[in-house]
Scaffold this active site. Structure first.
Site, mmCIF file in Angstrom:
data_model
loop_
_atom_site.group_PDB
_atom_site.id
_atom_site.type_symbol
_atom_site.label_atom_id
_atom_site.label_comp_id
_atom_site.label_asym_id
_atom_site.label_seq_id
_atom_site.Cartn_x
_atom_site.Cartn_y
_atom_site.Cartn_z
ATOM 1 N N LYS A 1 -3.522 44.216 22.809
ATOM 2 C CA LYS A 1 -3.255 43.132 21.864
ATOM 3 C C LYS A 1 -3.217 43.604 20.412
ATOM 4 C CE LYS A 1 -4.864 38.481 20.749
ATOM 5 N NZ LYS A 1 -6.006 37.979 20.078
ATOM 6 N N ALA B 1 -12.010 33.485 24.326
ATOM 7 C CA ALA B 1 -11.811 32.086 24.723
ATOM 8 C C ALA B 1 -11.463 31.944 26.193
ATOM 9 C CB ALA B 1 -10.720 31.451 23.868
ATOM 10 N N THR C 1 -2.117 34.577 12.108
ATOM 11 C CA THR C 1 -1.201 34.674 10.973
ATOM 12 C C THR C 1 -0.964 33.298 10.349
ATOM 13 O OG1 THR C 1 -0.114 36.591 11.985
ATOM 14 C CG2 THR C 1 1.115 35.427 10.271
ATOM 15 N N LYS D 1 -1.044 32.876 15.904
ATOM 16 C CA LYS D 1 -2.041 31.861 15.547
ATOM 17 C C LYS D 1 -2.869 32.275 14.333
ATOM 18 C CE LYS D 1 -5.308 30.943 18.621
ATOM 19 N NZ LYS D 1 -4.742 31.989 19.468
ATOM 20 N N PHE E 1 -6.790 31.798 22.034
ATOM 21 C CA PHE E 1 -5.761 31.506 23.031
ATOM 22 C C PHE E 1 -5.183 30.103 22.833
ATOM 23 C CE2 PHE E 1 -8.115 34.929 25.431
ATOM 24 C CZ PHE E 1 -7.151 35.888 25.207
ATOM 25 N N ARG F 1 -12.750 34.436 13.701
ATOM 26 C CA ARG F 1 -13.573 35.315 14.530
ATOM 27 C C ARG F 1 -13.358 36.775 14.147
ATOM 28 N NH1 ARG F 1 -11.597 34.406 20.278
ATOM 29 N NH2 ARG F 1 -9.655 34.231 19.128
ATOM 30 N N TRP G 1 4.516 34.780 7.716
ATOM 31 C CA TRP G 1 4.574 36.221 7.990
ATOM 32 C C TRP G 1 5.403 36.923 6.918
ATOM 33 C CZ3 TRP G 1 8.186 40.006 8.827
ATOM 34 C CH2 TRP G 1 7.722 41.209 9.370
ATOM 35 N N PHE H 1 11.112 33.034 13.303
ATOM 36 C CA PHE H 1 11.686 34.359 13.528
ATOM 37 C C PHE H 1 13.132 34.335 13.043
ATOM 38 C CE2 PHE H 1 8.009 34.861 16.103
ATOM 39 C CZ PHE H 1 7.825 36.222 16.317
#
Length: 558
Positions: A107, A275, A75, A73, A303, A96, A412, A384
């Protein structure tokens, strides 16, 4: 193929001086307070002095229900912001700040990934400009003044068994969830049960992120309820005369932090409530500043859409008077196959049956954004190399059935260039009229609001109150808090309050076991299932792999 790690990519970047980044955003030098060469705080006077500047368009990035496969998210948020700039739009992101708990836990960091990152990545993930330390200090000053008041005679008649205020530390530390303190004799304090929350779950964090200016900050701090008297009356920070000193600790933390993407696009990073246990959005101050600086502002809520997006739309937008123009829902083929029952080790293999089974999770989030909140959206597939054409085609076809387009996001690997297609769709959506609305009205009862969120957003059959929750609803409404919005504390891993229920579960009820008013933040927290406000470290924490060499170069961050 050997890929560079996120930290290697970030460390190889040639960053611009922060003054040049500020100038690109239209922020004059008089508002900048530099923290070294590549970070700065922006004085909140900027908002007052630019009150007449028109706001840009506001884009929210959210996601499907998270899985161990990852969604990307942040990224996508960073890459989309760079992509908007690539297609000639003046853009900015509002994000954030990362918490040290997840950074050292499981994480990792929260500055994006690959070639869609915010820099200086190491600083952002480790201490940054000290905002979280200031928030923790203000939180714990209030706790110290509370216990000192009891020790010094307890003129307010505070019941030690009804203290609701906890201490805070920005670390995953399960040992501190439930403690007994004040031991060692009369001069060492009053013995009582106590506990810690992680700083990002502190109400002080929520207050800082929802305050419109320093006057509002002090007023909100004053309203914080720390406990109750023996006869059931709430005791506030103002009763303890604490709000002035707390605001003094927070006066610099209230100023948004300015940094840049790898491609030099300006970014505000400010505040960091979780969140799943708080409201999960960056500060109103940073979002409002960004809207004065750019034509397109991309922000992110934590999230999935059932948590961060719901709270962004029902709490933050309501309090700040914000109206989003478009929503991006991030998904990966891998994560959807996980929701369809494929183990993490087998996600690289094409599996159309599992993808079909997992797609309802995405489609339910899409339906909520369109039908519950009335906003246009696009699905961003975070690409991906293992994704097959058949899998991508299936996702696109199912989304089109709901009238929603899909854009392949390759940020990415390609940075802003990989986000140009998504950027074009976002610009198109921003020009469409929308029928933005909240999922409930404030004049509903607490129980009605709980039911609205659980049935309309989670698609549950209803709500079950257990333990003290029934009594707490009655007490909160009698105290005059019944018209506040609801902040659900729920597992991030499922639409339900049971983390094991993947996909789009049905036939469940949400169990609410505790309700707590955050009068300073201006909402009621409803704790569901077994959610906790102090996480623990995993068996092998990420901290074991983080190091720094003799030249001060950090390794192991991701």
């Amino acid at each position: 193929m050997q890929y560079k790690t996120d930290i290697e990519i970030a460390q190889a970047c040639e960053k611009e001086r922060i003054g040049a980044v500020a100038a690109r955003a239209g922020i004059a030098e008089e508002y900048i307070e530099q923290y070294g060469n590549y970070k700065a705080k922006v004085d909140y006077r900027f908002l007052r002095d630019h009150a007449d500047t028109p706001d840009g368009k506001l884009i929210l990035v959210t996601a499907i229900t998270p899985t161990p496969a990852g969604e990307g998210k942040t990224t996508t948020t960073v890459g989309l912001t760079d992509g908007l700039r690539k297609i000639g739009r003046k853009s900015m992101a509002a994000l954030r700040e990362p918490s040290l708990g997840p950074v050292f836990g499981i994480k990792g960091g929260a500055a994006g990934g690959g070639y869609a990152q915010v820099v200086p990545m190491e600083d952002i993930n480790l201490h940054f400009t000290g905002d979280f330390h200031a928030i923790g200090a203000a939180n714990n000053l209030l706790a110290a003044m509370l216990d000192n008041h009891i020790q010094q005679g307890n003129a307010l008649g505070i019941d030690p068994k009804q203290i609701t205020w906890k201490r805070a530390v920005d670390m995953n530390d399960r040992q501190l969830r439930h403690i007994v303190d004040g031991l060692g004799g009369r001069m060492q304090g009053v013995p009582r049960e106590d506990g810690f929350e992680i700083t990002v779950a502190s109400e002080v964090m929520a207050v800082l992120c929802l305050a419109s200016d320093i006057t509002d900050l002090k007023a909100r701090l004053a309203r914080i309820i720390v406990g109750y008297t023996y006869d059931g009356k709430p005791v506030t920070a103002h009763d303890l005369k604490a709000e002035g000193a707390m605001a003094a600790l927070l006066k610099d933390a209230l100023k948004p932090n300015l940094v840049q993407t790898l491609e030099g696009t300006p970014v505000f990073i400010h505040g960091g409530p979780f969140a799943n246990i708080a409201h999960g959005c960056n500060s109103i101050t940073a979002t409002r500043m960004a809207l004065k600086c750019a034509d397109y502002v991309v922000t992110e809520a934590g999230f999935a859409a059932d948590l961060g997006a719901e709270k962004f739309l029902d709490i933050k937008c309501r309090m700040a008077g914000l109206k989003p123009n478009a929503v991006v829902i991030v998904a990966t083929v891998r994560a959807l196959k996980y929701h369809g029952g494929v183990p993490k080790a087998e996600l690289n293999n094409e599996n159309l049956a599992a993808l079909e089974k997992g797609l309802p999770n995405l489609l339910q989030h899409v339906g909520n954004i369109k039908n519950v909140f009335g906003l246009p959206c696009v699905v961003a597939i975070n690409a991906f190399p293992t994704d097959t054409k058949a899998e991508l085609d299936m996702v696109e076809a199912r989304c089109r059935e709901l009238g929603v387009n899909v854009a392949l996001s390759e940020v990415w690997a390609k940075g802003g260039e990989g986000g140009m297609a998504l950027a074009e769709e976002v610009v198109r959506l921003c020009e469409q009229p929308n029928d933005f609305r909240q999922s409930y009205e404030l004049d509903m009862s607490i129980m009605e609001k709980l039911n609205a969120i659980c049935t309309r957003v989670y698609h549950a059959d209803g709500v079950q109150l257990v333990g003290n929750a029934v009594k707490q609803i009655k007490q909160l409404e009698e105290l005059g808090f019944g018209k506040l919005p609801i902040c659900m504390a729920k597992t991030q891993y499922s639409f339900s309050d049971d983390a094991s229920l993947l996909g789009a579960p049905s036939g469940f009820t949400v169990t609410v076991r505790n309700l707590k008013v955050c009068a300073g933040a201006g909402f009621i927290v409803a704790l569901t299932g077994d959610i906790m406000t102090m996480p623990g470290l995993p068996k092998v924490p990420a901290a074991e792999k983080i190091d720094v060499d003799e030249n001060g170069v950090i390794s192991g961050l991701f």
